[in-house]
Design a protein around this motif. Structure first.
Motif, mmCIF file in Angstrom:
data_model
loop_
_atom_site.group_PDB
_atom_site.id
_atom_site.type_symbol
_atom_site.label_atom_id
_atom_site.label_comp_id
_atom_site.label_asym_id
_atom_site.label_seq_id
_atom_site.Cartn_x
_atom_site.Cartn_y
_atom_site.Cartn_z
ATOM 1 N N PRO A 121 0.876 -1.035 0.034
ATOM 2 C CA PRO A 121 0.119 -0.203 -0.040
ATOM 3 C C PRO A 121 0.890 1.175 0.109
ATOM 4 O O PRO A 121 2.128 1.390 0.510
ATOM 5 N N GLY A 122 0.193 2.330 -0.458
ATOM 6 C CA GLY A 122 1.147 3.577 -0.681
ATOM 7 C C GLY A 122 2.527 3.639 -1.396
ATOM 8 O O GLY A 122 3.301 4.469 -1.187
ATOM 9 N N LYS A 123 2.466 2.535 -2.075
ATOM 10 C CA LYS A 123 3.736 2.472 -2.922
ATOM 11 C C LYS A 123 5.095 2.410 -2.117
ATOM 12 O O LYS A 123 6.289 3.202 -2.399
ATOM 13 N N GLN A 124 5.093 1.879 -0.814
ATOM 14 C CA GLN A 124 6.143 1.790 0.129
ATOM 15 C C GLN A 124 7.295 1.102 -0.598
ATOM 16 O O GLN A 124 8.584 1.524 -0.414
ATOM 17 N N ARG A 125 6.982 0.180 -1.539
ATOM 18 C CA ARG A 125 8.039 -0.666 -2.060
ATOM 19 C C ARG A 125 7.382 -1.234 -3.549
ATOM 20 O O ARG A 125 6.022 -0.948 -3.671
ATOM 21 N N ASP A 126 7.992 -1.598 -4.295
ATOM 22 C CA ASP A 126 7.437 -2.053 -5.694
ATOM 23 C C ASP A 126 6.816 -3.406 -5.564
ATOM 24 O O ASP A 126 6.838 -4.176 -4.621
ATOM 25 N N ASP A 127 5.605 -3.480 -6.213
ATOM 26 C CA ASP A 127 5.046 -4.629 -6.374
ATOM 27 C C ASP A 127 5.897 -5.881 -6.670
ATOM 28 O O ASP A 127 6.685 -5.585 -7.256
ATOM 29 N N ILE A 128 5.432 -7.033 -6.282
ATOM 30 C CA ILE A 128 6.589 -8.318 -6.603
ATOM 31 C C ILE A 128 5.565 -9.196 -6.984
ATOM 32 O O ILE A 128 4.467 -9.625 -6.499
ATOM 33 N N LEU A 129 5.924 -9.923 -8.187
ATOM 34 C CA LEU A 129 5.423 -11.180 -8.602
ATOM 35 C C LEU A 129 6.303 -12.509 -8.166
ATOM 36 O O LEU A 129 7.344 -12.570 -8.473
ATOM 37 N N TRP B 27 3.637 -13.458 9.937
ATOM 38 C CA TRP B 27 4.198 -13.399 8.943
ATOM 39 C C TRP B 27 3.628 -14.021 7.843
ATOM 40 O O TRP B 27 3.028 -15.351 7.950
ATOM 41 N N ALA B 28 3.597 -13.599 6.494
ATOM 42 C CA ALA B 28 3.065 -14.456 5.389
ATOM 43 C C ALA B 28 4.563 -15.094 4.875
ATOM 44 O O ALA B 28 5.469 -14.464 4.351
ATOM 45 N N VAL B 29 4.420 -16.334 4.590
ATOM 46 C CA VAL B 29 5.867 -17.053 4.367
ATOM 47 C C VAL B 29 5.431 -17.876 3.061
ATOM 48 O O VAL B 29 4.798 -18.861 3.001
ATOM 49 N N PHE B 30 6.371 -17.371 2.082
ATOM 50 C CA PHE B 30 6.255 -18.262 0.776
ATOM 51 C C PHE B 30 7.266 -19.326 0.738
ATOM 52 O O PHE B 30 8.630 -19.021 1.133
ATOM 53 N N THR B 31 7.181 -20.542 0.428
ATOM 54 C CA THR B 31 8.271 -21.666 0.615
ATOM 55 C C THR B 31 8.190 -22.386 -0.801
ATOM 56 O O THR B 31 7.056 -22.360 -1.457
ATOM 57 N N GLU C 120 2.796 -6.447 9.616
ATOM 58 C CA GLU C 120 2.744 -4.835 9.785
ATOM 59 C C GLU C 120 3.024 -4.037 8.438
ATOM 60 O O GLU C 120 2.833 -2.847 8.292
ATOM 61 N N ALA C 121 3.650 -4.843 7.057
ATOM 62 C CA ALA C 121 3.851 -4.263 6.152
ATOM 63 C C ALA C 121 2.593 -3.757 5.408
ATOM 64 O O ALA C 121 2.588 -3.066 4.439
ATOM 65 N N GLY C 122 1.525 -4.475 5.726
ATOM 66 C CA GLY C 122 0.119 -4.318 5.068
ATOM 67 C C GLY C 122 0.049 -4.504 3.710
ATOM 68 O O GLY C 122 -0.710 -4.079 2.827
ATOM 69 N N ALA C 123 0.711 -5.709 3.226
ATOM 70 C CA ALA C 123 0.883 -5.899 1.701
ATOM 71 C C ALA C 123 -0.501 -6.797 1.479
ATOM 72 O O ALA C 123 -1.023 -7.423 2.514
#
Length: 66
Positions: free
Chosen positions: A9-17, A31-35, A47-50
């Motif tokens: 949100p708010g373009k804190q960082r670039d979107d990620i695919l 945490w949202a954890v990708f494995t 807390e990042a609100g992604a």
């Protein structure tokens, strides 16, 4: 292939695919954890609100109503 779009949100960082044939997503201790086969490949704190959206290609076409 599993594919997720992570938007910040708010373009804190670039979107990620994030994509990988063996990719899984689970939520653990805030945490949202990708494995994948090698283990954890990305972890994002709540807390990042992604916003995480699964954006796989459709497997097949849905039956059409007649």
């Amino acid at each position: 292939m599993a594919r997720y779009l992570v938007r910040h949100p708010g373009k804190q960082r670039d979107d990620i695919l994030v994509e990988d044939p063996a990719l899984t997503l689970h939520f653990e201790n805030g945490w949202a954890v990708f494995t994948d086969e090698a283990g954890i490949c990305l972890a994002i704190p709540t807390e990042a609100g992604a916003h995480i959206e699964r954006v796989d290609e459709p497997i097949g076409t849905a039956p059409q109503k007649e």
